[in-house]
Design a protein around this motif. Structure first.
Motif, PDB file in Angstrom:
ATOM      1  N   THR A 247      51.423  36.957  41.469  1.00 37.12           N
ATOM      2  CA  THR A 247      50.288  35.568  42.189  1.00 37.12           C
ATOM      3  C   THR A 247      49.688  37.287  43.638  1.00 37.12           C
ATOM      4  O   THR A 247      49.211  36.011  44.145  1.00 37.12           O
ATOM      5  N   HIS A 248      50.427  37.597  43.372  1.00 34.80           N
ATOM      6  CA  HIS A 248      50.113  39.416  44.695  1.00 34.80           C
ATOM      7  C   HIS A 248      48.207  39.345  44.789  1.00 34.80           C
ATOM      8  O   HIS A 248      47.239  40.504  45.139  1.00 34.80           O
ATOM      9  N   ARG A 249      47.755  39.784  43.194  1.00 33.33           N
ATOM     10  CA  ARG A 249      46.657  40.098  42.877  1.00 33.33           C
ATOM     11  C   ARG A 249      46.033  38.861  42.828  1.00 33.33           C
ATOM     12  O   ARG A 249      45.537  38.246  41.391  1.00 33.33           O
ATOM     13  N   LYS A 250      44.973  38.246  43.244  1.00 31.16           N
ATOM     14  CA  LYS A 250      44.282  37.361  43.001  1.00 31.16           C
ATOM     15  C   LYS A 250      42.917  37.487  42.801  1.00 31.16           C
ATOM     16  O   LYS A 250      42.687  38.315  44.160  1.00 31.16           O
ATOM     17  N   LEU A 251      42.604  36.425  41.628  1.00 30.12           N
ATOM     18  CA  LEU A 251      41.294  36.992  41.163  1.00 30.12           C
ATOM     19  C   LEU A 251      40.558  36.331  42.419  1.00 30.12           C
ATOM     20  O   LEU A 251      40.149  35.657  42.808  1.00 30.12           O
ATOM     21  N   ASP A 252      38.670  36.756  42.134  1.00 27.98           N
ATOM     22  CA  ASP A 252      38.078  36.950  43.168  1.00 27.98           C
ATOM     23  C   ASP A 252      36.500  36.219  42.994  1.00 27.98           C
ATOM     24  O   ASP A 252      36.005  36.113  41.728  1.00 27.98           O
ATOM     25  N   VAL A 253      36.747  35.184  42.888  1.00 26.98           N
ATOM     26  CA  VAL A 253      36.417  34.080  42.476  1.00 26.98           C
ATOM     27  C   VAL A 253      33.910  34.678  42.390  1.00 26.98           C
ATOM     28  O   VAL A 253      33.298  34.250  41.454  1.00 26.98           O
ATOM     29  N   GLY A 254      34.413  35.054  43.361  1.00 25.91           N
ATOM     30  CA  GLY A 254      33.570  35.643  43.986  1.00 25.91           C
ATOM     31  C   GLY A 254      32.696  36.825  42.927  1.00 25.91           C
ATOM     32  O   GLY A 254      31.276  37.003  43.432  1.00 25.91           O
ATOM     33  N   GLU A 255      33.538  37.152  42.642  1.00 24.22           N
ATOM     34  CA  GLU A 255      33.382  37.851  41.469  1.00 24.22           C
ATOM     35  C   GLU A 255      32.797  37.869  40.419  1.00 24.22           C
ATOM     36  O   GLU A 255      31.888  38.669  39.569  1.00 24.22           O
ATOM     37  N   PHE A 256      34.282  37.273  40.230  1.00 25.72           N
ATOM     38  CA  PHE A 256      32.933  36.453  38.791  1.00 25.72           C
ATOM     39  C   PHE A 256      33.409  35.286  38.537  1.00 25.72           C
ATOM     40  O   PHE A 256      34.782  34.538  39.150  1.00 25.72           O
ATOM     41  N   ARG A 257      33.112  34.286  37.409  1.00 28.11           N
ATOM     42  CA  ARG A 257      33.978  33.464  36.965  1.00 28.11           C
ATOM     43  C   ARG A 257      34.671  32.839  35.775  1.00 28.11           C
ATOM     44  O   ARG A 257      35.779  31.729  35.781  1.00 28.11           O
ATOM     45  N   GLY A 258      33.775  33.685  35.152  1.00 23.87           N
ATOM     46  CA  GLY A 258      34.557  33.562  33.516  1.00 23.87           C
ATOM     47  C   GLY A 258      34.054  34.541  32.619  1.00 23.87           C
ATOM     48  O   GLY A 258      33.287  35.317  33.064  1.00 23.87           O
ATOM     49  N   PHE A 259      34.722  34.949  31.448  1.00 25.89           N
ATOM     50  CA  PHE A 259      33.901  36.083  30.818  1.00 25.89           C
ATOM     51  C   PHE A 259      34.201  35.054  29.347  1.00 25.89           C
ATOM     52  O   PHE A 259      35.535  34.444  29.121  1.00 25.89           O
ATOM     53  N   ALA A 260      33.677  35.560  28.111  1.00 27.13           N
ATOM     54  CA  ALA A 260      34.037  35.468  26.696  1.00 27.13           C
ATOM     55  C   ALA A 260      33.873  36.435  25.734  1.00 27.13           C
ATOM     56  O   ALA A 260      33.446  37.505  26.353  1.00 27.13           O
ATOM     57  N   LEU A 261      34.852  36.947  24.745  1.00 24.19           N
ATOM     58  CA  LEU A 261      35.146  37.335  24.166  1.00 24.19           C
ATOM     59  C   LEU A 261      34.623  37.386  22.654  1.00 24.19           C
ATOM     60  O   LEU A 261      35.992  36.393  22.614  1.00 24.19           O
ATOM     61  N   THR A 262      33.814  37.252  21.915  1.00 23.20           N
ATOM     62  CA  THR A 262      33.346  36.777  20.974  1.00 23.20           C
ATOM     63  C   THR A 262      33.482  37.559  19.691  1.00 23.20           C
ATOM     64  O   THR A 262      33.047  37.009  18.713  1.00 23.20           O
ATOM     65  N   ASP A 263      35.000  37.568  18.873  1.00 25.49           N
ATOM     66  CA  ASP A 263      35.608  38.471  17.614  1.00 25.49           C
ATOM     67  C   ASP A 263      35.528  36.579  16.753  1.00 25.49           C
ATOM     68  O   ASP A 263      36.066  36.010  17.507  1.00 25.49           O
ATOM     69  N   PRO A 264      34.674  37.099  15.983  1.00 25.16           N
ATOM     70  CA  PRO A 264      34.913  36.185  14.702  1.00 25.16           C
ATOM     71  C   PRO A 264      35.880  35.519  14.376  1.00 25.16           C
ATOM     72  O   PRO A 264      36.086  34.195  13.867  1.00 25.16           O
ATOM     73  N   TYR A 265      36.903  35.940  14.307  1.00 29.75           N
ATOM     74  CA  TYR A 265      38.459  35.656  13.982  1.00 29.75           C
ATOM     75  C   TYR A 265      39.038  35.549  15.475  1.00 29.75           C
ATOM     76  O   TYR A 265      40.322  34.831  14.571  1.00 29.75           O
ATOM     77  N   ALA A 266      39.058  35.776  15.982  1.00 28.24           N
ATOM     78  CA  ALA A 266      39.792  35.911  17.372  1.00 28.24           C
ATOM     79  C   ALA A 266      38.998  35.893  18.468  1.00 28.24           C
ATOM     80  O   ALA A 266      39.885  36.842  19.430  1.00 28.24           O
ATOM     81  N   PRO A 267      38.211  34.811  18.699  1.00 29.23           N
ATOM     82  CA  PRO A 267      37.424  33.812  19.970  1.00 29.23           C
ATOM     83  C   PRO A 267      38.507  33.780  20.980  1.00 29.23           C
ATOM     84  O   PRO A 267      39.578  32.985  20.781  1.00 29.23           O
ATOM     85  N   LEU A 268      38.233  34.176  21.976  1.00 22.61           N
ATOM     86  CA  LEU A 268      38.807  34.003  23.692  1.00 22.61           C
ATOM     87  C   LEU A 268      37.654  33.975  24.656  1.00 22.61           C
ATOM     88  O   LEU A 268      36.485  34.223  25.201  1.00 22.61           O
TER      89      LEU A 268
END
Length: 383
Positions: free
Chosen positions: A180-201
């Motif tokens: 909880t001391h390493r908060k993600l920065d919304v100004g840097e990114f909103r999300g991402f996708a890893l599009t592997d056909p067997y294990a997408p994320l």
């Protein structure tokens, strides 16, 4: 006592990379100013402590100059001055998700599981509205699904669970792992996708406002529908992505997925004269008022000025009500930070001896008793 020769510029780079002011860090590591001046050199143990404090791979500190760190996946963010150097928090988050994906892909391959047909089933030449409708059908957002949830906040959780039931990993987290001391920065990114056909994320920055998280989740889902050409990091202002063709496509598909145009136009006739039209639409579709208003603006049912006045006021109120990241029940948080689909696979593999507990701890970010307790929460007692 053996000292380690480290160039002062590498120490300064590590501080900047972690987003720390060297003076502030010196309160935790009093010897740091002397190291930076070159008056002294750290011991290896001291260097290890510095690397841990700055979230830096210790090997980097022995380089003659700072490395050119780049995102391991495509950068789809639109930034006026060019792509920024990725933060240690973003890099560590992507690497952690890639490790989970790699493991789950191998796990499913051993079980001879087939590829998920929806991954890569769309093309940029397709009609994004049609893709949004197909996403909606596949996820199961039809036949009165909104009757199953009380409000749009619950709808975000329900949507994530339905996405996971497709075989995907859907992660919402506002910090790096459980730190909880390493908060993600919304100004840097909103999300991402890893599009592997067997294990997408799909990953959604949970530090963002709840109203924006719903749209980001749908947006990243559209990236998965595009497959390899859709993999990447998204960053945009509010719920408005940049000018890249792929981001516009995912934006339009997500909008149709959440609020179909035909249905909205039918409902709008009955609420357009009300004092709270966006809220009424939101209650019907089980989306946030922000998403409802954004969709009404896109379809030219209201002006941009009307929407942005509402948007700015709503976001301000929401941020005032927001709980800090990491709040709530720790184990309930793991359902979104890890995901039940992935966690269940890891726990089962550890229980059957196909995965060491150390590997299971590393993959989930849970250690010892916390891992055991979370397994019990999921109804999977461990020996």
């Amino acid at each position: 006592m053996t000292r380690v020769a480290i160039r002062p510029e590498m120490l300064r780079w590590a501080c900047e990379r972690a987003g720390y002011d060297a003076l502030d860090l010196a309160q935790r590591i009093p010897q740091l100013p002397a190291w930076e001046r070159g008056d002294k050199q750290p011991t290896f143990k001291q260097l290890e402590a510095f690397a841990k404090a700055t979230h830096t791979p210790i090997g980097f500190l022995f380089l003659p100059e700072p490395p050119d760190e780049r995102l391991p996946i495509r950068d789809l963010r639109t930034v006026k001055d060019g792509p920024p150097r990725p933060s240690a928090d973003l890099l560590d988050t992507i690497y952690a998700m890639q490790r989970r994906q790699d493991w789950l892909r191998e796990e499913r391959a051993e079980c001879e599981a087939g590829a998920l047909e929806f991954v890569g089933s769309a093309r940029l030449s397709d009609d994004p509205a049609a893709v949004g409708q197909e996403m909606r059908r596949t996820v199961g957002l039809s036949d009165g699904w909104t009757a199953e949830v009380a409000n749009w906040e619950q709808a975000v959780s329900e949507l994530r669970r339905r996405i996971e039931r497709l075989g995907m990993m859907a992660v919402v987290n506002g910090v790096v792992g459980n730190n909880t001391h390493r908060k993600l920065d919304v100004g840097e990114f909103r999300g991402f996708a890893l599009t592997d056909p067997y294990a997408p994320l799909v990953f959604v920055n949970g530090a963002d406002a709840k109203s924006a998280q719903m749209f980001t989740l749908a947006h990243e889902l559209a990236h998965v529908w595009l497959g390899p050409e859709g993999e990447g990091v998204s960053g945009f202002e509010g719920i408005f992505p940049g000018d890249l063709r792929i981001e516009k496509f995912c934006d339009q598909a997500a909008a149709e997925f959440l609020v179909p145009a035909r249905e909205l136009k039918d409902r709008w006739r009955g609420v357009k004269g009300a004092a709270d039209p966006f809220e009424q639409i939101a209650r019907y579709f089980k989306v946030s008022p922000i998403v409802a208003g954004r969709r009404a603006m896109d379809l030219r049912l209201v002006s941009r000025e009307t929407f942005f006045d509402f948007y700015n006021a709503y976001i301000k109120r929401e941020r005032q009500r927001a709980k800090p990241p990491g709040g709530g029940d720790f184990y309930n948080n793991q359902n979104t930070r890890i995901g039940v689909t992935f966690a269940t696979s890891v726990i089962r593999a550890a229980k059957e001896g196909r995965l060491s507990f150390k590997e299971a701890y590393d993959l989930t970010g849970l250690r010892g008793g916390a891992f055991q307790q979370y397994a019990r929460r999921l109804g999977m007692d461990l020996p």
